[in-house]
Write an enzyme that holds these catalytic residues in place. Structure first.
Site, PDB file in Angstrom:
ATOM      1  CG  ASP A 315      -2.259  -1.095   1.084  1.00  0.00           C
ATOM      2  OD1 ASP A 315      -2.385  -1.279   0.071  1.00  0.00           O
ATOM      3  OD2 ASP A 315      -2.564  -1.413   2.391  1.00  0.00           O
ATOM      4  CD  GLU A 385      -2.614   2.241  -2.719  1.00  0.00           C
ATOM      5  OE1 GLU A 385      -3.125   3.297  -3.009  1.00  0.00           O
ATOM      6  OE2 GLU A 385      -1.947   2.196  -1.847  1.00  0.00           O
TER       7      GLU A 385
END
Ligand code: CA
Ligand code: CA
Length: 694
Positions: A315, A385
């Site tokens: 992330d 991400e």
């Protein structure tokens, strides 16, 4: 002495000394042998090799070697040119044949198409665990609930499950602020329940992906508590800077602004310094320049890999490092007064995103993942991400380069931009083409339309387009990802924003509408929970929009999704063939999927606008006059024949047309810039072989 005795014994037996073999000799043989011995001794004396045999008297029959012949005699034969040359020829033939076999094996391995790995061959289904299924009736979904619903994944024919963060967090709404990366939040259950869920998934052939959140922790994390108090090595675990404090006001070290607005620096009264946070103030950024911090993240990865998870999505990757010089970031609007810059998009983030060294960290994550991929069949996946918006070339860097691989793919967020106002065939084409033409050659694409941080696709583009969007998602090359509920066409529940609860300011209710509970059936709470109150209110449409109901309807969004998933998994051109653009206009986007060595072609005609009639035969003469409708969003049209000079689609209708041809468009010069292929296809031109099971 012993030799003498043996010779005597052999003579008594009428045999010959012969390396342990005894050959019964006839009188003639004895005569021949004695002649040979004589010749042999003469030869030795003359220090020649085979002349003795060659000069055999004419009245003696020529002798050929035979099994059991004495060694020294055989050696005489073997030195003759006819035997020596034959032997050498055979020797070199064997060497050449061995090299040829090894070479052919290497060539076959090198030229054969690689089998698709699990992260390529199935769609990914993203579960938001708090909203999927409540197993203990507290109104919130949990890991045991996910385990209880494994059959749903099997029904959809998806094999990869991605579970949004479930780590221990004191901020109950968003588990992206983690107190402990190696523990399960009690809301979701226990570590034993996690392990049980994972092994149940593995038993059914499913893979499990989880989130890795290396950029920040929550401010409740033990590391932050120790860092605040300048305890040993933890002192530099976060990004601390001196800042001026005047009363309640803080003068931050620079103008950097957090993603959620206002200064990204927060004063800490214990340490009397400011810490940096890219996101909320409860989410302090880790100092990833510190090797100890990188080591901690590696330990977190190893912890979960050893448990058996099949991969991670990393992330907030672009936020991992910030410039150490701390210079102010440039303003987008130079004339704006610096004091009024509070919003994230008012600055260019030259010093807080994609800093030098960030990709080295991603590569180190890849190395760790690779260490756990060495067992056959245990490849561990890594996605990244990072929403770089218009700067698609930055996103592509996460694929790595020809020498160093990073992510298997960066998550593709570009379809998140779709909304009612700009939905069109042309716009979809532009979004697809942006990725395909920017992606490094041969890499594997990714597509998704929804996530826990975005309004649901059915709400963004209108529910009349949900089926055609799912058809797009599952017929493009690459790995599609479906956010839970989008296989039903679930919509946002805006009532969730105004929900009266005891939620604190830490929460972001604007992200609630896309997180309402999964709609399983038409019973109370849609079968999600038997609690009196669920953590978010159900969308009132659940009476009609639910799994049980849609399973019964042949033309439901759920059953169409299932058919698409099955078709993608079973048809070679759809899961790894060429993509070639055929047509796009304000209403329709059309493309084909072809595989070398196979006549079968799929032509997708997807309507994202008004009703349309197309003459694709005129536009692309290679397409046959008649094609078969393999699948339609209007189920009743399936199986019928259709004329390609008049392809009619209703608003939001999608068609998968099938035909056979020996003139695939990807071989045409005119389509050179309109076609893409990922990795190697299933066809080996060197061997004229089509691999059906790759
Ligand atoms: Ca629960
Ligand atoms: Ca950071």
């Amino acid at each position: 002495m012993a030799e003498g005795i043996n010779s005597v014994e052999l003579q008594e037996k009428g045999g010959l000394e012969n390396n342990g073999f005894v050959h019964e000799q006839s009188e003639d043989d004895q005569l021949e042998t004695s002649k040979i011995r004589r010749n042999s001794s003469q030869t030795d004396a003359n220090n020649t090799t085979s002349i003795g045999i060659m000069e055999e008297p004419q009245d003696v029959l020529p002798l050929k070697p035979f099994a059991g012949m004495p060694k020294d005699v055989l050696l005489q034969f073997s030195r003759q040119p006819c035997y020596r040359i034959t032997r050498e020829i055979l020797f070199w033939l064997i060497i050449i044949a061995t090299i040829a076999i090894v070479g052919a094996t290497i060539a076959i391995i090198a030229l054969s198409p690689k089998c698709l790995d699990w992260w390529q061959s199935s769609p990914i289904y993203q579960v938001y665990p708090r909203s999927f299924k409540d197993s203990n009736n507290d109104g919130a979904g949990d890991l045991k609930g996910v385990q209880d619903k494994i059959d749903h994944f099997l029904y959809l024919d998806v094999k990869t499950i991605w579970i949004a963060p479930f780590y221990k967090s004191s901020l109950k709404d968003f588990n992206y602020a983690v107190d402990d990366f190696m523990d399960v939040d009690p809301t979701f259950g226990t570590m034993a329940e996690f392990e049980s869920m994972m092994s149940a998934m593995h038993d059914k052939g499913l893979k499990l992906i989880i989130d890795l959140i290396p950029n920040h922790t929550s401010d409740k994390h033990n590391w932050f508590q120790l860092s605040k108090n300048r305890t040993g090595k933890y002192t530099d675990y976060y990004i601390w800077q001196d800042c001026v404090r005047a009363g309640d006001q803080t003068v931050p070290p620079n103008n950097w602004v957090s993603v959620y607005g206002n200064s990204s620096w927060e004063y800490d009264d214990t340490r009397k310094q400011c810490y940096f946070h890219q996101f909320r103030k409860e989410q302090p950024d880790l100092n990833l320049y510190n090797p100890n911090v990188q080591g901690e993240i590696q330990s977190v990865m190893k912890f979960w890999l050893e448990k058996g998870v099949d991969g991670f999505t990393v992330d907030a990757a672009k936020f991992l490092l910030e410039a150490e010089h701390l210079r102010d970031e440039p303003q987008v609007n130079k004339s704006q007064s610096p004091d009024t810059v509070t919003a994230y998009d008012e600055l260019f983030h030259d010093y807080t995103t994609t800093q030098v060294g960030m990709h080295d960290i991603i590569r180190s994550f890849r190395q760790t993942v690779n260490e756990y991929s060495r067992e056959p069949g245990r490849y561990r996946f890594m996605g990244t991400e990072s929403n770089d918006l218009k700067m698609v070339e930055k996103t592509m860097l996460y694929y790595g380069n020809s020498f160093i691989k990073e992510a298997d793919f960066p998550l593709n967020f570009y379809l998140f931009d779709l909304n009612k106002s700009d939905l069109s065939g042309n716009n979809i084409f532009n979004i697809v083409d942006l990725w395909m033409k920017s992606m490094p050659k041969g890499k594997w694409p990714h597509w998704m339309v929804g996530s826990p941080g975005n309004s649901r696709i059915a709400s963004r583009v209108g529910k009349e387009y949900i089926n055609v969007v799912n058809m797009l998602l599952l017929t493009l090359p690459g790995t599609p990802t479906t956010y839970y509920g989008e296989e039903l066409g679930m919509e946002d529940n805006s009532a969730a924003i105004t929900l009266e609860t005891n939620h604190s300011a830490e929460y972001d209710p604007t992200e609630y509408p896309e997180k309402t509970p999964m709609q399983w059936d038409s019973s109370a709470n849609a079968g999600f929970s038997t609690a009196n109150k669920t953590w978010l209110p159900l969308n009132p449409d659940y009476m009609a929009v639910n799994v049980e109901e849609q399973k019964k309807q042949q033309n439901s969004t759920l059953n169409l999704y299932r058919e698409l998933s099955r078709l993608r998994n079973s048809e070679l051109p759809l899961h790894r063939g060429w993509l070639c653009y055929i047509w796009n206009d304000s209403d329709v986007f059309a493309y084909v999927r072809e595989v070398d060595g196979m006549d079968k072609v799929f032509l997708m005609v997807l309507n994202f606008g008004k009703p349309s009639i197309l003459n694709l035969r005129q536009a692309v003469p290679e397409i046959p006059t008649q094609v078969t409708i393999r699948l339609s969003t209007v189920v009743s049209r399936g199986g019928k024949s259709m004329s390609t000079d008049r392809i009619q689609t209703a608003m939001g209708e999608g068609l998968i047309l099938e035909y056979n041809t020996n003139k695939p468009v990807h071989l045409k010069d005119t389509f050179k810039d309109k076609c893409f292929i990922s990795e190697k296809a299933c066809y080996s031109s060197a061997f004229n072989l089509l691999y059906n099971n790759c």
